[in-house]
Scaffold this motif. Structure first.
Motif, PDB file in Angstrom:
ATOM      1  N   SER A   1       0.965  -1.087   0.036  1.00 15.16           N
ATOM      2  CA  SER A   1      -0.090  -0.088  -0.147  1.00 15.16           C
ATOM      3  C   SER A   1       0.907   1.212  -0.109  1.00 15.16           C
ATOM      4  O   SER A   1       2.051   1.094   0.036  1.00 15.16           O
ATOM      5  CB  SER A   1      -0.931   0.163   1.282  1.00 15.16           C
ATOM      6  OG  SER A   1      -0.115   0.190   2.462  1.00 15.16           O
ATOM      7  N   VAL A   2       0.617   2.425   0.015  1.00 15.44           N
ATOM      8  CA  VAL A   2       1.134   3.380  -0.114  1.00 15.44           C
ATOM      9  C   VAL A   2       0.636   4.514   0.762  1.00 15.44           C
ATOM     10  O   VAL A   2      -0.584   4.798   1.046  1.00 15.44           O
ATOM     11  CB  VAL A   2       1.198   4.190  -1.698  1.00 15.44           C
ATOM     12  CG1 VAL A   2       2.202   3.442  -2.463  1.00 15.44           C
ATOM     13  CG2 VAL A   2       0.013   4.597  -2.106  1.00 15.44           C
ATOM     14  N   THR A   3       1.583   5.419   1.482  1.00 20.32           N
ATOM     15  CA  THR A   3       1.030   6.387   2.437  1.00 20.32           C
ATOM     16  C   THR A   3       1.429   7.698   1.439  1.00 20.32           C
ATOM     17  O   THR A   3       2.497   7.882   1.162  1.00 20.32           O
ATOM     18  CB  THR A   3       1.880   6.412   3.646  1.00 20.32           C
ATOM     19  OG1 THR A   3       1.230   5.227   4.378  1.00 20.32           O
ATOM     20  CG2 THR A   3       1.343   7.511   4.598  1.00 20.32           C
ATOM     21  N   VAL A   4       0.568   8.473   1.387  1.00 19.81           N
ATOM     22  CA  VAL A   4       0.898  10.037   0.588  1.00 19.81           C
ATOM     23  C   VAL A   4       0.400  11.016   1.196  1.00 19.81           C
ATOM     24  O   VAL A   4      -0.324  11.092   2.086  1.00 19.81           O
ATOM     25  CB  VAL A   4       0.116   9.922  -0.804  1.00 19.81           C
ATOM     26  CG1 VAL A   4       0.515   8.421  -1.706  1.00 19.81           C
ATOM     27  CG2 VAL A   4      -1.312   9.746  -0.905  1.00 19.81           C
ATOM     28  N   GLN A   5       1.108  12.069   0.659  1.00 18.10           N
ATOM     29  CA  GLN A   5       0.669  13.519   1.263  1.00 18.10           C
ATOM     30  C   GLN A   5      -0.082  14.130   0.412  1.00 18.10           C
ATOM     31  O   GLN A   5       0.506  14.198  -0.906  1.00 18.10           O
ATOM     32  CB  GLN A   5       1.903  14.362   1.809  1.00 18.10           C
ATOM     33  CG  GLN A   5       2.482  13.856   3.042  1.00 18.10           C
ATOM     34  CD  GLN A   5       3.586  14.736   3.478  1.00 18.10           C
ATOM     35  OE1 GLN A   5       3.681  15.915   2.639  1.00 18.10           O
ATOM     36  NE2 GLN A   5       4.514  14.550   4.378  1.00 18.10           N
TER      37      GLN A   5
END
Length: 262
Positions: free
Chosen positions: A155-159
């Protein structure tokens, strides 16, 4: 892992001129470049590939045959493969019709983890194609991405950039992410990759290769209608003040009072 990057070849905006008779862009002789926001999207994919070498970065573009030059630049930067969607049937496509073609191209891959694209193209500034691709593929989307962190579970954590800050979002794959310029600084083409890129095959897809009909692409399928394009009239000439600092300040104050600014 596979990351698809949607890229567009656009006119260099410093060279764009408008025909005063037809009110259309003069494209003949105008240099073309990789859309800047798309370069940020490609760099984001390549950074993930640097960390996870097994990642395959596939670049897709819809455009005329000369867009192949831009795709070779992407290959020289580090992309693994490139695909050009080119057919007269796509001519005049607006964002809705363009996203139909690009979404169809993405479906041709058996599996992908993420689709990266730029926030918007500098020749249109609509910021619509990325979200429309996501909607047509039925996948989540995050726009205006200024930071990406790939997690262990892929998964990705993005701003996500906001006007007064940012919000942090975690999204599972497959997903669509659109990049802003603050995300990174795109790398230059590598000399050794330039020679390899010139030898690499670029896959060409026509409308017959995609699961879209002529009624879904092209000018007639595009609901957007542009009445005219024009260059705004200049607002006026600049005035250069001369003399000592005191004289210029006094002169400026007189002009401001005359124009009722002060």
């Amino acid at each position: 892992m596979r990351i698809i990057v949607c890229a567009k070849q656009v006119p260099d905006t410093t060279e764009v001129r408008i025909d005063p008779k037809t009110n259309t862009l003069i494209r003949e002789g105008v240099p073309s470049i990789l859309n800047p926001d798309d370069a940020n999207a490609l760099e984001a994919a390549l950074k993930i590939k640097d960390e996870y070498p097994e990642t395959v970065v596939s670049v897709i573009s819809m455009g005329p045959p000369q867009a192949e030059n831009m795709l070779r630049e992407c290959l020289a930067m580090g992309a693994d493969e490139a695909y050009l969607i080119s057919d007269r049937a796509f001519g005049g496509s607006d964002t809705w019709a363009t996203s139909n073609a690009l979404a169809s191209a993405c479906r041709k891959f058996e599996k992908f983890d993420f689709i990266f694209g730029g926030r918007q193209a500098i020749d249109g500034d609509t910021a619509q194609v990325g979200p429309q691709i996501a909607e047509k593929l039925g996948i989540p989307q995050v726009t205006y991405v200024q930071d990406i962190k790939l997690n262990d579970d892929k998964s990705v954590t993005v701003q996500r950039q906001l006007e007064d800050g940012y919000e942090v979002i975690e999204v599972n794959s497959p997903a669509m992410l659109t990049a802003v310029k603050e995300l990174n600084d795109p790398r230059y083409m590598r000399v050794d990759r330039i020679f390899d890129a010139m030898k690499m095959d670029i896959t060409h897809w026509s409308i017959d290769d995609l699961d879209v009909s002529p009624t879904e692409v092209g000018l007639k399928a595009s609901p957007t209608r542009v009445a005219r394009s024009f260059t705004p009239e200049p607002k006026g000439k600049s005035v250069i003040l001369e003399g000592t600092v005191k004289e210029m300040v006094e002169n400026l104050a007189v002009k401001f009072k005359h124009q009722h600014i002060i």
